[in-house]
Design an enzyme around this catalytic site. Structure first.
Site, mmCIF file in Angstrom:
data_model
loop_
_atom_site.group_PDB
_atom_site.id
_atom_site.type_symbol
_atom_site.label_atom_id
_atom_site.label_comp_id
_atom_site.label_asym_id
_atom_site.label_seq_id
_atom_site.Cartn_x
_atom_site.Cartn_y
_atom_site.Cartn_z
ATOM 1 N N ASN A 35 0.806 -1.224 0.000
ATOM 2 C CA ASN A 35 0.000 0.000 0.000
ATOM 3 C C ASN A 35 0.838 1.272 0.000
ATOM 4 O O ASN A 35 0.317 2.361 0.222
ATOM 5 C CB ASN A 35 -0.972 0.010 1.191
ATOM 6 C CG ASN A 35 -0.239 -0.027 2.529
ATOM 7 O OD1 ASN A 35 0.977 -0.193 2.581
ATOM 8 N ND2 ASN A 35 -0.977 0.122 3.611
ATOM 9 N N HIS A 63 -4.424 5.971 11.114
ATOM 10 C CA HIS A 63 -3.352 6.178 10.125
ATOM 11 C C HIS A 63 -3.861 6.157 8.696
ATOM 12 O O HIS A 63 -3.091 6.356 7.762
ATOM 13 C CB HIS A 63 -2.260 5.124 10.298
ATOM 14 C CG HIS A 63 -2.511 3.812 9.616
ATOM 15 N ND1 HIS A 63 -3.691 3.116 9.738
ATOM 16 C CD2 HIS A 63 -1.724 3.062 8.794
ATOM 17 C CE1 HIS A 63 -3.612 1.994 9.031
ATOM 18 N NE2 HIS A 63 -2.437 1.937 8.455
#
Length: 397
Positions: free
Chosen positions: A162, A326
């Protein structure tokens, strides 16, 4: 919303999301963490999901102990963002050349630089302490010291999964640069080495989950882990700083006429350990998939590759140990995403974004993530939104 409190064996589990929306495996991991003898608090972010040992999206405060799996194997993974003087009017209609130039400057996936990048040639790179940083590599775990050459060549590279580099526009049309990466393979190898060491220690043999093995204060194993942990966190920060410098160089060359300038960098780890004090106690706070959000502190909460991201300012909520989420957080595994979605779905969900749209990144499709607006809304008592960004270029690992 404020938090929901669930009972835990040693401490309550404070959740900034509806527990009914969290998969049972992740809930069990949270209950497991709450049994640890050293735990003093547990805060759960709205992007929580199943991880190794401890969930992603959890903040764990312990006294005299630290759990390597509660940090994550990509030690120091985090985000950096920079506001520029460019606007949407400065961007060309076709952004494929800009994406290509970024990919040429910053190796992605398992790629690395042919030779270590000389920070002296990077405009504005803060090289103070650089030689000392590499000098301390000789003091990390012997098992990874032979990786020195690779670690040098991977400095300033993106990695896979990611991780991303993006060019974004905020709601006023201002261009931002943003990236997400960590400590590359050297941090992963250090993490896995120390998790193995911790699992073999006598005090960890009766734990409900062996992946929650901890190091305890005043032991040589804790000292060795802390040394390597803090070195890897520094590596991750240098890695992002170098990539941002390389990215700025690309932007300067591609937009010479506009003479772009850049505001100070916003940077935030979201897999790390910090020494912090709460309720009169000195604690080791691990944030795994969570950022620090102390009062007035800037942070970055990204969505997926087609939805956008948020620049936020912390509100200093001590109930959450001054933390926030996050990112959006996955709502399905990578394999599940590959089974459910096609490249046609990816094209549809990333329309308007110059990015890869092939089968290699289907597992990163926006539909595999929780809605970022919902995640932000669930933590209004943790952060305030400063800017909303929407990517126009996305380079994926």
């Amino acid at each position: 919303m404020s938090y929901v409190e669930m009972p835990g064996a040693k401490v309550p589990i404070r959740m900034w999301t509806d527990p009914a929306t969290v998969e049972e495996g992740a809930l069990q991991q949270l209950r497991n963490v709450a049994t640890l003898p050293w735990i003093k608090g547990l805060a759960v972010m709205p992007d929580v999901h199943y991880g190794k040992g401890a969930t992603v999206g959890s903040v764990i405060a312990m006294q005299g102990a630290v759990c390597p799996a509660a940090v994550g194997v990509d030690i120091g993974c985090g985000m950096s963002a920079v506001r520029t003087s460019l606007t949407a009017n400065d961007l060309p209609g076709d952004l494929s050349r800009l994406r290509s130039k970024i990919e040429q400057a910053i190796p992605v996936g398992r790629g690395m630089h042919d030779e270590p990048v000389d920070p002296g040639r990077l405009h504005g790179f803060p090289s103070a302490g650089w030689d000392d940083f590499w000098g301390r590599f000789g003091g990390v775990a012997e098992a990874v010291r032979f990786r020195h050459e690779r670690a040098e060549k991977q400095m300033g590279t993106l990695g896979s999964g990611n991780h991303f580099v993006e060019v974004c526009l905020d709601t006023t049309g201002v261009v931002w640069l943003m990236l997400h990466s960590g400590s590359r393979n050297i941090g992963k190898e250090l993490a896995e080495f120390h998790i193995g060491v911790a699992q073999g220690l006598p005090h960890n043999q009766g734990l409900v989950d062996r992946d929650l093995a901890v190091f305890v204060a005043d032991t040589p194993q804790m000292a060795a882990y802390r040394n390597d942990l803090f070195w890897a966190q520094e590596y991750a920060k240098y890695n992002r700083t170098m990539m941002m410098a390389l990215l700025k160089d690309v932007v300067r060359k591609e937009f010479k006429k506009a003479k772009p300038t850049f505001e100070p960098e916003i940077s935030a780890h979201h897999n790390y350990v910090a020494e912090e004090r709460y309720d009169g106690m000195d604690l080791l706070v691990t944030r795994k998939g969570a950022i620090r959000a102390g009062s007035g502190e800037y942070g970055i909460i990204p969505g997926s590759m087609g939805t956008g991201s948020y620049i936020v300012k912390g509100l200093g909520n001590e109930k959450a140990f001054n933390s926030a989420s996050h990112g959006a957080g996955r709502r399905m595994s990578r394999n599940a995403a590959k089974r459910r979605f096609s490249t046609k779905d990816l094209e549809e969900q990333t329309r308007g974004v110059e990015c890869r749209k092939d089968s290699g990144v289907v597992d990163e499709i926006p539909g595999a993530y929780k809605p970022i607006e919902q995640v932000i809304d669930q933590q209004r008592d943790l952060v305030e939104v400063v800017a909303k960004l929407k990517q126009v270029v996305c380079v994926k690992g």
